[in-house]
Design a protein around this motif. Structure first.
Motif, short mmCIF file in Angstrom:
data_model
loop_
_atom_site.label_atom_id
_atom_site.label_comp_id
_atom_site.label_asym_id
_atom_site.label_seq_id
_atom_site.Cartn_x
_atom_site.Cartn_y
_atom_site.Cartn_z
N GLU A 258 0.84 -1.21 0.00
CA GLU A 258 0.00 0.00 0.00
C GLU A 258 0.87 1.26 0.00
N GLU B 233 2.42 1.79 -3.35
CA GLU B 233 1.44 2.25 -4.33
C GLU B 233 1.26 3.77 -4.23
N GLN C 91 4.03 6.00 -5.59
CA GLN C 91 3.96 6.23 -7.04
C GLN C 91 3.14 7.47 -7.36
#
Lengths: 347, 328
Positions: free
Chosen positions: A279, A282, A285
């Protein structure tokens, strides 16, 4: 909910301002990263981070009359405070607790930003206490305009009060009472909720039963807006609308900037116990600084060479700030006894 | 000079301060057209309007917090908490915020705020309309605490509170609102926050009290003077924070005996600090135990008239305590 339907205010920002917004975000990030390192080196006692929140903060700050309009920030607002005029050296002095630290004279823990000169109100650690106080600041703005103490169009005077906090703090009664005053009195007030979906370890679904903090705006009779907090210009756009609403005497705005904290809550937290590495990766990013950097380069507002230059400057400023703080003496121990009561003045 | 009640003097002080300084405003529950549940703000809404006499939402925390914010912006709020019993939701804002802002900002942010609250028992208010809350706040540097017991002091001290650059808690003995009457100068005078008042000079022992208990102590002192020939000195502390150590010690030097009267619960009450000051810095002057006459250590004052009267010190019980200590 209101949506942006008219021309986006950010389209009027000139390239220099766009680069300045990027610079403040970058400087805040590098300063923040250094602070973590200083803690791991055992040089400072504590750090609480604003990483990941830079776009929400800088986008908001640049919509204000910076250093004039009131801000009543919270402990993650490093980038906001830098945008208002605090310096990396100011922050380093707070990390090291050194003499002359400008926010509190090194009485407070780091990241309790404040400056009378810049109309940044000194905050405390109990969350949401600043919200009804900021309603009081906004009440005073309206009061002074109504009673003729100030001219409503005088841009040298504060014309809006912005307070900020995390989504967890909106569970506090103080948040509710502040929002209620702002609604009842139609105050020039902006509440910026930086929703990073965790209150230390507690996820948003354990915090509230509605999808958005801003959904509650209706209950207070104020405008509610949800914005991607990692999109600098989107934040700027909704914040300009909120500021214009306040300046025009049309009431308060609740802005919820959805974002993420890619690091633990503080130097004393370990986030591996409550969320997955996948998580966190992610969200990395979606980093707001990289996102704006890529935009500036794609639009040729920033060249790769300029970016290198910015990075060097940021590093140099952080180095210099750290050196200055380390070379500063501790406060006199007896400074603990000062500033209990303000001296009386002639009426 | 005019003879008036305690609450008249409070209202006149606010009226004159509103008139003197546009930065002064009032907020609280029912302070507007209703004029306050005790009528402390009666007529002020009509005179100064809704902008300056502001009915608040029914929420004490934000009455104080909005006051703090307005004070930070250099207004001069007078916040009314309808009963001191209801001040507890605002405890965080008073203790963590108002009291600490000047300190935590290295002297940058001042909080020129007045919080008025009727306190104390004797009106059939039961557990939640009778409390004496001063000791909670007297433990907090950064606050000032004022408790007037005469109309003259009430006006002069409230004006000082409004003009003070610090947060001032102004606790009003509600039983005395109309029961206490006195002469009040017509002019714009102030009484400084800090010094206690010698309410009655005497040589046999000292009675330290404030608010309604100071009023009762004066009555008790007259009683024992006439009936028993005991010459009691009564010190009306009137400012609880900062502590007026000099007034306490000067009286003890003269009388050598101390009776402290307060209507709050006994343990950890304000009188414990008065006793500590005497024990610490006045030990060599003492010629008897330091005595306290107080409310009992029960959670709050009961509603029943019989239990209420049992709870509260009164002129008779104070006179008895004076006689007992005088005989020591």
């Amino acid at each position: 909910m209101s949506t942006i339907t008219t021309a986006r205010p950010s389209t009027h920002l000139n390239e220099q301002t766009l680069r300045e917004m990027f610079w403040v975000m970058l400087l805040s990030r590098r300063l923040d990263e250094r602070s973590w390192a200083l803690h791991r080196q055992g040089k400072i006692a504590f750090h609480i981070s604003g990483m990941g929140h830079e776009a929400a903060q800088v986008g908001s700050a640049f919509a204000l009359n910076r250093g004039v309009d009131y801000t009543h920030p919270y402990y993650r607002d490093l980038a906001l405070s830098l945008a208002m005029g605090l310096t990396p050296t100011d922050f380093m002095l707070s990390l090291f607790g050194k003499a002359g630290e400008p926010s509190s004279g090194a009485r407070q823990m780091p990241s309790h930003f404040g400056s009378k000169r810049l109309n940044i109100v000194s905050g405390s650690a109990p969350v949401a206490t600043q919200v009804p106080q900021a309603a009081g600041l906004a009440f005073a703005i309206k009061y002074k305009q109504t009673t003729g103490l100030v001219d409503p169009n005088d841009a040298t005077q504060p014309r809006v009060a912005l307070t900020s906090l995390g989504e967890g703090a909106t569970s506090q009664g103080e948040w509710h009472e502040g929002m209620n005053w702002a609604g009842v009195h139609k105050l020039p007030f902006i509440c910026l909720v930086q929703n990073n979906i965790y209150a230390i370890s507690v996820p948003i679904e354990s915090q509230m039963a509605v999808a958005n903090v801003a959904d509650r705006a209706t209950a207070y009779g104020v405008t509610g807006v949800v914005v991607d907090g990692n999109d600098l210009l989107a934040v700027y756009d909704v914040m300009v609308e909120a500021v214009e609403r306040a300046y025009a005497g049309e009431g308060a705005t609740l802005v919820e900037a959805k974002t993420y904290r890619p690091v633990p809550h503080s130097s004393d937290d370990d986030d591996r116990s409550y969320r997955s590495r996948a998580e966190v990766e992610e969200w990395k990013q979606k980093d707001p600084i990289n996102r704006f950097r890529d935009y500036l380069i794609a639009e040729t507002i920033l060249s790769p060479a300029q970016l290198d230059d910015y990075e060097h400057r940021a590093r140099a400023e952080v180095d210099q700030a750290q050196a200055a703080a380390e070379a500063t003496p501790d406060p006199a121990p007896e400074a603990a006894l000062g500033d209990i009561y303000a001296p009386s003045e002639a009426v | 000079m005019a003879r008036m009640t305690l609450i008249d003097a409070i209202r006149i002080a606010m009226d004159e301060e509103l008139d003197r300084d546009t930065r002064v405003f009032i907020t609280g529950e029912d302070v507007g057209p209703r004029g306050g549940v005790f009528r402390a703000t009666q007529g002020l809404f009509d005179k100064y309007g809704a902008t300056r006499v502001v009915d608040s939402p029914l929420a004490e925390l934000s009455i104080v917090a909005v006051g703090i914010g307005a004070a930070l912006a250099d207004l001069r709020p007078i916040c009314e908490i309808q009963f001191a019993d209801f001040i507890h939701p605002a405890f965080n804002q008073i203790v963590n915020e108002a009291a600490k802002l000047y300190y935590r900002s290295d002297g940058q942010w001042r909080v020129p705020l007045v919080i008025r609250a009727p306190y104390g028992g004797g009106i059939g208010g039961g557990l939640y309309h009778s409390q004496s809350v001063e000791a909670f706040f007297a433990h907090v540097p950064g606050l000032k605490i004022v408790v007037p017991s005469t109309p003259q002091d009430a006006k002069g001290l409230l004006k000082s509170a409004v003009r003070d650059p610090n947060p001032v808690l102004y606790f009003e003995p509600k039983k005395g609102y109309r029961a206490i009457k006195g002469e009040v100068p017509d002019d714009d005078y102030t009484i400084p926050i800090g010094p206690a008042r010698v309410a009655r000079e005497g040589g046999d022992l000292s009675v330290f009290a404030y608010g309604m208990m100071a009023h009762y102590a004066e009555q008790a002192a007259e009683q024992v003077a006439q009936a028993d020939g005991i010459d009691a000195e009564v010190i009306d502390l009137r400012t609880l924070l900062p502590v007026d150590k000099d007034a306490i010690l000067n009286s003890i030097k003269k009388t050598n005996k101390a009776l402290i009267v307060y209507e709050a619960n006994h343990t950890m009450g304000y009188g414990a600090e008065v006793a500590a000051v005497i024990g610490d810095e006045g030990f060599e002057y003492l010629d008897g135990p330091i005595k306290r006459l107080t409310g009992p250590d029960v959670p709050a004052m009961p509603y029943s008239h019989a239990m209420q009267e049992f709870f509260m010190p009164n002129p008779t019980s104070i006179a008895d305590a004076i006689r007992e200590l005088a005989a020591y």
